[in-house]
Design an enzyme around this catalytic site. Structure first.
Site, PDB file in Angstrom:
ATOM      1  CE1 TYR A   1       9.118  87.507   6.999  1.00 44.27           C
ATOM      2  CE2 TYR A   1      11.016  86.077   7.334  1.00 44.27           C
ATOM      3  CZ  TYR A   1       9.633  86.275   7.341  1.00 44.27           C
ATOM      4  OH  TYR A   1       8.789  85.249   7.696  1.00 44.27           O
TER       5      TYR A   1
ATOM      6  CG  ASN B   1       5.327  83.097  13.412  1.00 39.40           C
ATOM      7  OD1 ASN B   1       6.275  82.702  12.735  1.00 39.40           O
ATOM      8  ND2 ASN B   1       4.773  84.279  13.250  1.00 39.40           N
TER       9      ASN B   1
ATOM     10  CD  GLU C   1       6.367  87.153   0.287  1.00 36.04           C
ATOM     11  OE1 GLU C   1       6.438  88.064   1.124  1.00 36.04           O
ATOM     12  OE2 GLU C   1       5.558  86.206   0.379  1.00 36.04           O
TER      13      GLU C   1
ATOM     14  CE  LYS D   1       7.806  82.494   9.374  1.00 40.49           C
ATOM     15  NZ  LYS D   1       7.340  83.506  10.357  1.00 40.49           N
TER      16      LYS D   1
ATOM     17  CG  HIS E   1       6.085  83.879   4.910  1.00 42.14           C
ATOM     18  ND1 HIS E   1       5.965  85.215   5.227  1.00 42.14           N
ATOM     19  CD2 HIS E   1       5.984  83.813   3.558  1.00 42.14           C
ATOM     20  CE1 HIS E   1       5.813  85.914   4.107  1.00 42.14           C
ATOM     21  NE2 HIS E   1       5.821  85.088   3.078  1.00 42.14           N
TER      22      HIS E   1
HETATM   23  P1  GTP Z   1       5.015  86.195   7.999  1.00 38.66           P
HETATM   24  O1  GTP Z   1       3.952  85.382   7.345  1.00 38.66           O
HETATM   25  O2  GTP Z   1       6.167  85.385   8.549  1.00 38.66           O
HETATM   26  O3  GTP Z   1       5.482  87.342   7.123  1.00 38.66           O
HETATM   27  O4  GTP Z   1       4.326  86.799   9.301  1.00 38.66           O
HETATM   28  P2  GTP Z   1       3.234  87.955   9.362  1.00 38.66           P
HETATM   29  O5  GTP Z   1       2.960  88.518   7.998  1.00 38.66           O
HETATM   30  O6  GTP Z   1       2.095  87.408  10.142  1.00 38.66           O
HETATM   31  O7  GTP Z   1       3.996  89.047  10.255  1.00 38.66           O
HETATM   32  P3  GTP Z   1       5.099  90.119   9.780  1.00 38.66           P
HETATM   33  O8  GTP Z   1       5.311  90.061   8.309  1.00 38.66           O
HETATM   34  O9  GTP Z   1       4.738  91.412  10.400  1.00 38.66           O
HETATM   35  O10 GTP Z   1       6.398  89.579  10.520  1.00 38.66           O
HETATM   36  C1  GTP Z   1       7.215  88.586   9.941  1.00 38.66           C
HETATM   37  C2  GTP Z   1       7.697  87.644  11.009  1.00 38.66           C
HETATM   38  O11 GTP Z   1       8.533  88.364  11.905  1.00 38.66           O
HETATM   39  C3  GTP Z   1       6.604  87.078  11.903  1.00 38.66           C
HETATM   40  O12 GTP Z   1       6.000  85.937  11.365  1.00 38.66           O
HETATM   41  C4  GTP Z   1       7.377  86.731  13.163  1.00 38.66           C
HETATM   42  O13 GTP Z   1       8.072  85.485  13.011  1.00 38.66           O
HETATM   43  C5  GTP Z   1       8.387  87.855  13.214  1.00 38.66           C
HETATM   44  N1  GTP Z   1       7.893  88.923  14.074  1.00 38.66           N
HETATM   45  C6  GTP Z   1       6.933  89.847  13.806  1.00 38.66           C
HETATM   46  N2  GTP Z   1       6.744  90.682  14.836  1.00 38.66           N
HETATM   47  C7  GTP Z   1       7.624  90.273  15.792  1.00 38.66           C
HETATM   48  C8  GTP Z   1       7.924  90.739  17.110  1.00 38.66           C
HETATM   49  O14 GTP Z   1       7.347  91.698  17.612  1.00 38.66           O
HETATM   50  N3  GTP Z   1       8.904  90.056  17.792  1.00 38.66           N
HETATM   51  C9  GTP Z   1       9.571  88.995  17.250  1.00 38.66           C
HETATM   52  N4  GTP Z   1      10.507  88.368  17.980  1.00 38.66           N
HETATM   53  N5  GTP Z   1       9.302  88.527  16.031  1.00 38.66           N
HETATM   54  C10 GTP Z   1       8.355  89.158  15.310  1.00 38.66           C
HETATM   55 MG    MG Z   2       4.484  89.118   6.706  1.00 44.20          MG
END
Ligand code: GTP
Ligand code: MG
Length: 148
Positions: free
Chosen positions: A49, A112, A126, A9, A115
Site C-alpha cells: 500500500y 471492506n 502487485e 483481506k 482488494h
Molecule cells: P483496494 O482494492 O484495497 O486497494 O481498495 P481501493 O482500490 O478500492 O481503494 P484505495 O486503494 O484507495 O484504498 C485502499 C484501502 O484503504 C481501501 O480498500 C480501504 O480498506 C482503505 N481506505 C481507503 N480510504 C479509506 C478511508 O478514507 N478510511 C479508512 N479507514 N480506510 C480507507
Molecule cells: Mg487500491
C-alpha cells in the site's frame, strides 16, 4: 491475457467468505492462475500500500492487513482488472452496489473484505510482489466456451 491481483483481506478470511468470493470470479469465467493463504508482516503490507503512505488511515490500513491471514490470488481474463473492480464494488461499502462483493458483504470502508488491482500496471507490480515464485502455467479446457 490480462491479469489482476486479488486479495481476500483478513476479515474476509475470518468471516468464511473465501469460497463465495472465489466462486464469483470462477463463475464469471476468469481463470485462477495463483492462490495462497499467507500472513504478511508490516514492511510487506507497507510496500503493498506504498501509494497510500501519506494518508491519515495508512497505519490503520496496515494494522488491518497484518491482523490475520489473507488469500492472495492471480486472476486472468479479458478486461479482468476493470471487471474485477466492478465485481468487488466501490471502495466504501456504503456506496457499493448490491450484487458486488463489498455491497453484499461489507459495512465499513476499513473492513471492506477484498482488494483488487486498480490498473494493469499495478496488477503487474502487485503480482510480482506477492508471487515472486513462477506461477503455475495452465490453460482452461473450456476457453472456447467462454470466448468467441
Ligand atoms: P483496494 O482494492 O484495497 O486497494 O481498495 P481501493 O482500490 O478500492 O481503494 P484505495 O486503494 O484507495 O484504498 C485502499 C484501502 O484503504 C481501501 O480498500 C480501504 O480498506 C482503505 N481506505 C481507503 N480510504 C479509506 C478511508 O478514507 N478510511 C479508512 N479507514 N480506510 C480507507
Ligand atoms: Mg487500491
Amino acid at each position: 491475457m490480462e491479469q489482476t491481483f486479488i486479495m481476500i483481506k483478513p476479515d474476509g478470511v475470518q468471516r468464511g467468505l473465501v469460497g463465495e468470493i472465489i466462486g464469483r470470479f470462477e463463475k464469471k469465467g476468469f481463470y485462477l492462475k495463483g492462490l495462497k493463504l499467507i500472513t504478511v508482516d508490516r514492511s510487506f503490507a507497507e510496500k503493498h500500500y506504498a501509494d497510500l503512505s501519506a494518508k491519515p488511515f495508512f497505519n490503520g490500513l496496515v494494522e488491518y492487513i497484518i491482523s490475520g491471514p489473507v488469500v492472495a490470488m492471480i486472476w486472468e481474463g479479458k478486461n479482468v482488472v476493470t471487471t474485477g473492480r466492478k465485481i468487488i464494488g466501490a471502495t466504501n461499502p456504503a456506496e457499493s452496489a448490491p450484487g458486488t462483493i463489498r455491497g453484499d458483504f461489507a459495512i465499513d470502508i476499513g473492513r471492506n473484505v477484498i482488494h483488487g488491482s486498480d490498473s494493469v500496471e499495478s496488477g503487474r507490480k502487485e503480482i510480482a510482489l506477492w508471487f515472486p515464485e513462477s506461477p503455475v502455467n495452465w490453460q482452461s479446457s473450456v476457453h472456447p466456451w467462454i470466448y468467441e
